[in-house]
Design a protein around this motif. Structure first.
Motif, mmCIF file in Angstrom:
data_model
loop_
_atom_site.group_PDB
_atom_site.id
_atom_site.type_symbol
_atom_site.label_atom_id
_atom_site.label_comp_id
_atom_site.label_asym_id
_atom_site.label_seq_id
_atom_site.Cartn_x
_atom_site.Cartn_y
_atom_site.Cartn_z
ATOM 1 N N ALA A 1 0.817 -1.215 0.000
ATOM 2 C CA ALA A 1 0.000 0.000 0.000
ATOM 3 C C ALA A 1 0.850 1.264 0.000
ATOM 4 C CB ALA A 1 -0.931 -0.003 1.210
ATOM 5 N N GLY A 2 2.176 1.100 -0.025
ATOM 6 C CA GLY A 2 3.066 2.244 -0.063
ATOM 7 C C GLY A 2 3.366 2.841 1.296
ATOM 8 N N LEU A 3 3.066 2.104 2.350
ATOM 9 C CA LEU A 3 3.329 2.575 3.704
ATOM 10 C C LEU A 3 4.733 2.158 4.135
ATOM 11 C CD1 LEU A 3 -0.192 1.641 5.009
ATOM 12 C CD2 LEU A 3 0.753 3.958 5.007
ATOM 13 N N PRO A 4 5.330 2.861 5.095
ATOM 14 C CA PRO A 4 6.695 2.537 5.523
ATOM 15 C C PRO A 4 6.799 1.097 6.009
ATOM 16 C CG PRO A 4 6.002 4.665 6.408
ATOM 17 C CD PRO A 4 4.791 4.054 5.795
ATOM 18 N N ALA A 5 7.761 0.369 5.467
ATOM 19 C CA ALA A 5 7.896 -1.053 5.782
ATOM 20 C C ALA A 5 8.282 -1.245 7.252
ATOM 21 C CB ALA A 5 8.942 -1.697 4.885
ATOM 22 N N PRO A 6 7.664 -2.191 7.941
ATOM 23 C CA PRO A 6 8.058 -2.480 9.326
ATOM 24 C C PRO A 6 9.483 -3.019 9.383
ATOM 25 C CG PRO A 6 5.928 -3.482 8.790
ATOM 26 C CD PRO A 6 6.537 -3.036 7.501
ATOM 27 N N ARG A 7 10.143 -2.805 10.519
ATOM 28 C CA ARG A 7 11.503 -3.316 10.675
ATOM 29 C C ARG A 7 11.499 -4.588 11.515
ATOM 30 N NH1 ARG A 7 14.290 0.918 14.955
ATOM 31 N NH2 ARG A 7 12.409 1.411 16.126
ATOM 32 N N ALA A 8 12.646 -5.218 11.609
ATOM 33 C CA ALA A 8 12.774 -6.484 12.319
ATOM 34 C C ALA A 8 12.499 -6.316 13.806
ATOM 35 C CB ALA A 8 14.177 -7.049 12.112
ATOM 36 N N TRP A 9 11.866 -7.339 14.392
ATOM 37 C CA TRP A 9 11.456 -7.234 15.795
ATOM 38 C C TRP A 9 12.642 -7.078 16.725
ATOM 39 C CZ3 TRP A 9 12.876 -10.386 19.822
ATOM 40 C CH2 TRP A 9 13.395 -11.647 19.521
ATOM 41 N N ARG A 10 13.756 -7.753 16.435
ATOM 42 C CA ARG A 10 14.899 -7.690 17.341
ATOM 43 C C ARG A 10 15.546 -6.300 17.308
ATOM 44 N NH1 ARG A 10 18.371 -11.352 20.211
ATOM 45 N NH2 ARG A 10 19.467 -9.951 21.588
#
Length: 292
Positions: A273-282
């Motif tokens: 959807a063009g939203l900022p990609a989530p980063r890794a949980w750690r």
């Protein structure tokens, strides 16, 4: 155009971080609503609050965005208090969505508990819901109510949220690391730990975009881990011996409400959807603990 934001559940874990994120948007107007201001079991109070707020937004010529982070989150208590859970999790989101339809954007926060936890691959946004607990059933009812109201509304499912404010697994592990020589944590529940501040940033990004968003999205930090692995990571980040975290199973900790064994959500639709990609949980966990 100035955006006027209404944050419900403003004193909860996610609500706190939403207010922090929105404080970094000079020029926008933010209204925070918690339990003290509006009883979410009272339809008249909920609708009245929304109508008063929307009237002010219209008078000022602003754009309206409602971020609904309010919920009945006492998962075990809900098993014997279904009526209240249904009003807060199931009915109130529908009232909010009906009032917002045609008047502004609604971003509604939901949960992995709408699934049964039997999957072996991340749940896509269109996976069938099959909740096994009262909490899950009432949250699923809220999703349906939001969808039925129409309008510019998106339900965002998340999972395994932790933050600086309120009770959560990460804060519990920090406390137990100080208090006990060892701690036993389950290895047979797997999910994606999600920092509430990252979630809040994502929700604000979704609320602030001009174009409509899909009706359902998933947001979590990426990757998967068991609670045992998360606890070990917390100990490691604090410089403690992770071997003090002992493995056990869910059967050793019987609870009134069943917990999903697998809670990993597919965030592909979020990025698409063009939203900022989530980063890794750690990565997020390490920054969260440093910031606290």
């Amino acid at each position: 155009m100035t955006t006027s934001w209404l944050v419900t559940g403003a004193r909860g874990q996610v609500g706190h971080d939403l207010l922090d994120v929105l404080a970094g948007r000079p020029g926008d107007r933010v209204t925070a609503v918690g339990r003290a201001e509006v009883d979410l079991t009272d339809e008249g109070a909920v609708r009245g609050c929304l109508r008063d707020w929307l009237a002010g937004v219209r008078d000022r010529g602003e754009r309206a965005v409602l971020l609904n982070a309010a919920a009945y989150t006492a998962v075990d208590d809900a098993e014997t208090d279904e009526g209240t859970a249904q009003r807060v999790n199931g009915d109130a989101p529908g009232w909010l969505a009906q009032e917002m339809a045609g008047a502004g954007r609604l971003v509604h926060v939901s949960t992995d508990y709408v699934f049964d936890g039997s999957a072996t691959e991340p749940y896509p946004v269109d996976a069938p819901t099959a909740p096994r607990s009262v909490y899950g059933r009432t949250k699923a009812a809220g999703e349906r109510a939001v969808a039925a109201a129409g309008g510019d509304a998106t339900t965002v499912r998340t999972a395994w949220v932790y933050g600086e404010h309120g009770g959560n697994f990460v804060r519990t592990m920090l406390r137990l690391e100080r208090e006990r020589p060892t701690v036993s944590v389950v290895t047979d529940q797997v999910g994606s730990p999600t920092w509430s501040l990252d979630l809040a940033r994502g929700l604000v990004a979704l609320g602030s975009r001009e174009e409509p968003a899909p009706p359902v999205l998933h947001y979590t930090n990426t990757g998967a881990a068991s609670w045992w692995e998360v606890a070990r990571a917390v100990f490691e980040e604090r410089g403690a011996d992770p071997d003090r975290v002992l493995p056990t199973t869910t059967d050793a900790f019987p609870r009134p409400a069943p917990r999903p064994a697998y809670s990993v959500l597919d965030t592909g639709a979020w990025s698409a959807a063009g939203l900022p990609a989530p980063r890794a949980w750690r990565t997020a966990l390490a920054e969260a603990l440093r910031s606290w």
